[in-house]
Every structure is written in structure tokens, then in C-alpha cells.
Design a protein around this motif. Structure first.
Motif, PDB file in Angstrom:
ATOM      1  N   THR A  29       0.839  -1.195   0.000  1.00  9.58           N
ATOM      2  CA  THR A  29       0.000   0.000   0.000  1.00  9.58           C
ATOM      3  C   THR A  29       0.878   1.250   0.000  1.00  9.58           C
ATOM      4  N   SER A  30       0.319   2.318  -0.490  1.00  9.67           N
ATOM      5  CA  SER A  30       1.007   3.608  -0.417  1.00  9.67           C
ATOM      6  C   SER A  30       0.794   4.272   0.941  1.00  9.67           C
ATOM      7  N   ALA A  31      -0.078   3.700   1.761  1.00 12.31           N
ATOM      8  CA  ALA A  31      -0.324   4.253   3.100  1.00 12.31           C
ATOM      9  C   ALA A  31       0.905   4.057   3.983  1.00 12.31           C
ATOM     10  N   ALA A  32       1.140   5.022   4.845  1.00 16.62           N
ATOM     11  CA  ALA A  32       2.244   4.918   5.804  1.00 16.62           C
ATOM     12  C   ALA A  32       1.911   3.846   6.845  1.00 16.62           C
ATOM     13  N   PRO A  33       2.926   3.197   7.406  1.00 14.74           N
ATOM     14  CA  PRO A  33       2.678   2.199   8.455  1.00 14.74           C
ATOM     15  C   PRO A  33       1.823   2.747   9.601  1.00 14.74           C
ATOM     16  N   GLU A  34       1.996   4.012   9.928  1.00  9.65           N
ATOM     17  CA  GLU A  34       1.240   4.628  11.022  1.00  9.65           C
ATOM     18  C   GLU A  34      -0.259   4.632  10.750  1.00  9.65           C
ATOM     19  N   GLU A  35      -0.639   4.763   9.469  1.00  8.16           N
ATOM     20  CA  GLU A  35      -2.061   4.775   9.115  1.00  8.16           C
ATOM     21  C   GLU A  35      -2.679   3.393   9.283  1.00  8.16           C
ATOM     22  N   VAL A  36      -1.936   2.353   8.885  1.00 14.92           N
ATOM     23  CA  VAL A  36      -2.433   0.985   9.075  1.00 14.92           C
ATOM     24  C   VAL A  36      -2.500   0.679  10.570  1.00 14.92           C
ATOM     25  N   TRP A  37      -1.468   1.058  11.289  1.00 13.17           N
ATOM     26  CA  TRP A  37      -1.454   0.807  12.738  1.00 13.17           C
ATOM     27  C   TRP A  37      -2.639   1.482  13.432  1.00 13.17           C
ATOM     28  N   ARG A  38      -2.946   2.696  13.016  1.00 10.99           N
ATOM     29  CA  ARG A  38      -4.070   3.428  13.615  1.00 10.99           C
ATOM     30  C   ARG A  38      -5.355   2.624  13.479  1.00 10.99           C
ATOM     31  N   LEU A  39      -5.569   1.995  12.327  1.00 10.92           N
ATOM     32  CA  LEU A  39      -6.765   1.183  12.117  1.00 10.92           C
ATOM     33  C   LEU A  39      -6.714  -0.101  12.942  1.00 10.92           C
ATOM     34  N   TRP A  40      -5.558  -0.731  13.035  1.00 11.07           N
ATOM     35  CA  TRP A  40      -5.421  -1.926  13.871  1.00 11.07           C
ATOM     36  C   TRP A  40      -5.702  -1.608  15.339  1.00 11.07           C
ATOM     37  N   ALA A  41      -5.160  -0.502  15.815  1.00 18.24           N
ATOM     38  CA  ALA A  41      -5.290  -0.149  17.235  1.00 18.24           C
ATOM     39  C   ALA A  41      -6.707   0.274  17.607  1.00 18.24           C
ATOM     40  N   ASP A  42      -7.513   0.628  16.631  1.00 18.68           N
ATOM     41  CA  ASP A  42      -8.902   1.036  16.848  1.00 18.68           C
ATOM     42  C   ASP A  42      -9.812  -0.199  16.761  1.00 18.68           C
ATOM     43  N   VAL A  43      -9.645  -1.104  17.714  1.00 22.50           N
ATOM     44  CA  VAL A  43     -10.294  -2.420  17.679  1.00 22.50           C
ATOM     45  C   VAL A  43     -11.810  -2.318  17.531  1.00 22.50           C
ATOM     46  N   GLU A  44     -12.442  -1.403  18.244  1.00 26.15           N
ATOM     47  CA  GLU A  44     -13.902  -1.299  18.197  1.00 26.15           C
ATOM     48  C   GLU A  44     -14.430  -1.033  16.794  1.00 26.15           C
ATOM     49  N   ASN A  45     -13.571  -0.560  15.897  1.00 23.29           N
ATOM     50  CA  ASN A  45     -13.998  -0.238  14.531  1.00 23.29           C
ATOM     51  C   ASN A  45     -13.421  -1.180  13.477  1.00 23.29           C
ATOM     52  N   TRP A  46     -12.930  -2.344  13.881  1.00 30.59           N
ATOM     53  CA  TRP A  46     -12.414  -3.309  12.901  1.00 30.59           C
ATOM     54  C   TRP A  46     -13.456  -3.692  11.859  1.00 30.59           C
ATOM     55  N   ALA A  47     -14.731  -3.678  12.216  1.00 31.88           N
ATOM     56  CA  ALA A  47     -15.781  -4.051  11.260  1.00 31.88           C
ATOM     57  C   ALA A  47     -15.839  -3.102  10.061  1.00 31.88           C
ATOM     58  N   ALA A  48     -15.238  -1.918  10.170  1.00 26.69           N
ATOM     59  CA  ALA A  48     -15.207  -0.977   9.049  1.00 26.69           C
ATOM     60  C   ALA A  48     -14.389  -1.525   7.881  1.00 26.69           C
ATOM     61  N   TRP A  49     -13.444  -2.424   8.165  1.00 27.22           N
ATOM     62  CA  TRP A  49     -12.629  -3.009   7.095  1.00 27.22           C
ATOM     63  C   TRP A  49     -12.650  -4.539   7.099  1.00 27.22           C
ATOM     64  N   ASN A  50     -13.289  -5.144   8.095  1.00 24.67           N
ATOM     65  CA  ASN A  50     -13.423  -6.602   8.149  1.00 24.67           C
ATOM     66  C   ASN A  50     -14.909  -6.947   8.144  1.00 24.67           C
ATOM     67  N   ALA A  51     -15.427  -7.277   6.974  1.00 22.46           N
ATOM     68  CA  ALA A  51     -16.856  -7.509   6.796  1.00 22.46           C
ATOM     69  C   ALA A  51     -17.377  -8.725   7.551  1.00 22.46           C
ATOM     70  N   ASP A  52     -16.490  -9.596   8.015  1.00 26.75           N
ATOM     71  CA  ASP A  52     -16.907 -10.819   8.703  1.00 26.75           C
ATOM     72  C   ASP A  52     -17.228 -10.594  10.178  1.00 26.75           C
ATOM     73  N   ILE A  53     -16.965  -9.406  10.698  1.00 32.69           N
ATOM     74  CA  ILE A  53     -17.172  -9.149  12.129  1.00 32.69           C
ATOM     75  C   ILE A  53     -18.596  -8.672  12.389  1.00 32.69           C
ATOM     76  N   ALA A  54     -19.326  -9.458  13.199  1.00 33.34           N
ATOM     77  CA  ALA A  54     -20.679  -9.059  13.609  1.00 33.34           C
ATOM     78  C   ALA A  54     -20.612  -8.137  14.818  1.00 33.34           C
ATOM     79  N   SER A  55     -19.687  -8.436  15.757  1.00 35.19           N
ATOM     80  CA  SER A  55     -19.470  -7.563  16.910  1.00 35.19           C
ATOM     81  C   SER A  55     -18.063  -7.799  17.443  1.00 35.19           C
ATOM     82  N   ILE A  56     -17.570  -6.788  18.161  1.00 29.71           N
ATOM     83  CA  ILE A  56     -16.223  -6.878  18.716  1.00 29.71           C
ATOM     84  C   ILE A  56     -16.121  -5.967  19.927  1.00 29.71           C
ATOM     85  N   ARG A  57     -15.351  -6.415  20.907  1.00 25.45           N
ATOM     86  CA  ARG A  57     -15.049  -5.550  22.052  1.00 25.45           C
ATOM     87  C   ARG A  57     -13.641  -5.847  22.530  1.00 25.45           C
ATOM     88  N   VAL A  58     -13.033  -4.832  23.087  1.00 27.06           N
ATOM     89  CA  VAL A  58     -11.666  -4.954  23.595  1.00 27.06           C
ATOM     90  C   VAL A  58     -11.686  -4.597  25.072  1.00 27.06           C
TER      91      VAL A  58
END
Length: 138
Positions: free
Chosen positions: A10-39
Motif C-alpha cells: 500500500t502507499s499508506a504509511a505504516p502509522e495509518e495501518v497501525w491506527r486502524l489496527w489499534a482502533d479495535v472497536e472499529n475493525w468491522a469498518a474493514w473486516n466484513a466478517d465481524i458481527a461484533s467486537i469488544r476490547v
């Protein structure tokens, strides 16, 4: 042991990908298989994540390792098996960042059960990772 690995650049910086990984409550925004999630705490080693895939029972994940802008590892244990997923950020060949997911299944019966369980767990990785990097690119 059973292993599988998939990478995408990707052309995205590592920090941008990390930001999405660290935002666990919003993983469903990019992982369509998640019905619910909590951290249960900050995104760091020792924190539990409870993820419920669509139409399935909840999966309890333990963040085994987390290094900002570099990698995180989650682990799920059941029936004598350890499913360990390494999510890694590195330097890409053509683009800025290479995102790699690697699964290792070890434990009692892993040689027999890994080839049965692993492909089902990792089948959506190409689509999930494509959605992740698209979101990271803005």
C-alpha cells in the motif's frame, strides 16, 4: 504445525495501518466478517479481544505482542490448539508499506486439524486486507 501467509502493498504509511489496527472497536469498518467486537483494555500485550464473526460463536483473542507501527500478534486457544496470527508492517518493494498476515496453528492435532481449520479462518484475508489498506490510504 500449519502455516499460511498473505501480503499486500500500500502507499499508506505504516502509522495509518497501525491506527486502524489499534482502533479495535472499529475493525468491522474493514473486516466484513465481524458481527461484533469488544476490547478489554488498551491495544497492548495482555489485552483480550472478543470478536464474534457473522453467524458464529465469539472468539476470544489475546494480544500476545504489540509494537506500534510494526506488528501485533493475537492468539486464540481451543481444543488443544493455538492459533497465532502475526500482523506485520514492513517496507514494500514498489509501494511504501507491505502488510503481512501470517497464521500458525500448533498444538495437539495441529498437523491434522490445521489444514481443516486454517483455510476457513484465512479465506477472507485477501479481501479483508484490501479493505484495510484502502481505508488506510484515505
Amino acid at each position: 504445525m500449519w502455516t499460511y501467509e498473505h501480503s499486500i502493498e500500500t502507499s499508506a504509511a505504516p502509522e495509518e495501518v497501525w491506527r486502524l489496527w489499534a482502533d479495535v472497536e472499529n475493525w468491522a469498518a474493514w473486516n466484513a466478517d465481524i458481527a461484533s467486537i469488544r476490547v478489554n483494555g488498551p491495544f497492548e500485550a495482555g489485552t483480550e479481544i472478543v470478536m464474534t464473526p457473522a453467524g458464529q460463536d465469539p472468539v476470544h483473542l489475546l494480544v500476545a505482542e504489540a509494537r506500534a507501527d510494526e506488528l501485533f500478534v493475537d492468539e486464540a486457544r481451543f481444543d488443544g490448539l493455538l492459533l497465532r496470527t502475526i500482523h506485520r508492517l514492513g517496507r514494500g518493494e514498489r509501494l511504501r508499506t507491505r502488510v503481512t498476515y501470517q497464521m500458525e496453528i500448533t498444538g495437539t492435532g495441529a498437523d491434522e486439524l490445521g489444514p481443516q481449520i486454517g483455510p476457513a479462518v484465512t479465506a477472507d484475508w485477501p479481501q479483508t486486507m484490501a479493505a484495510l489498506v484502502k481505508l488506510a490510504q484515505g
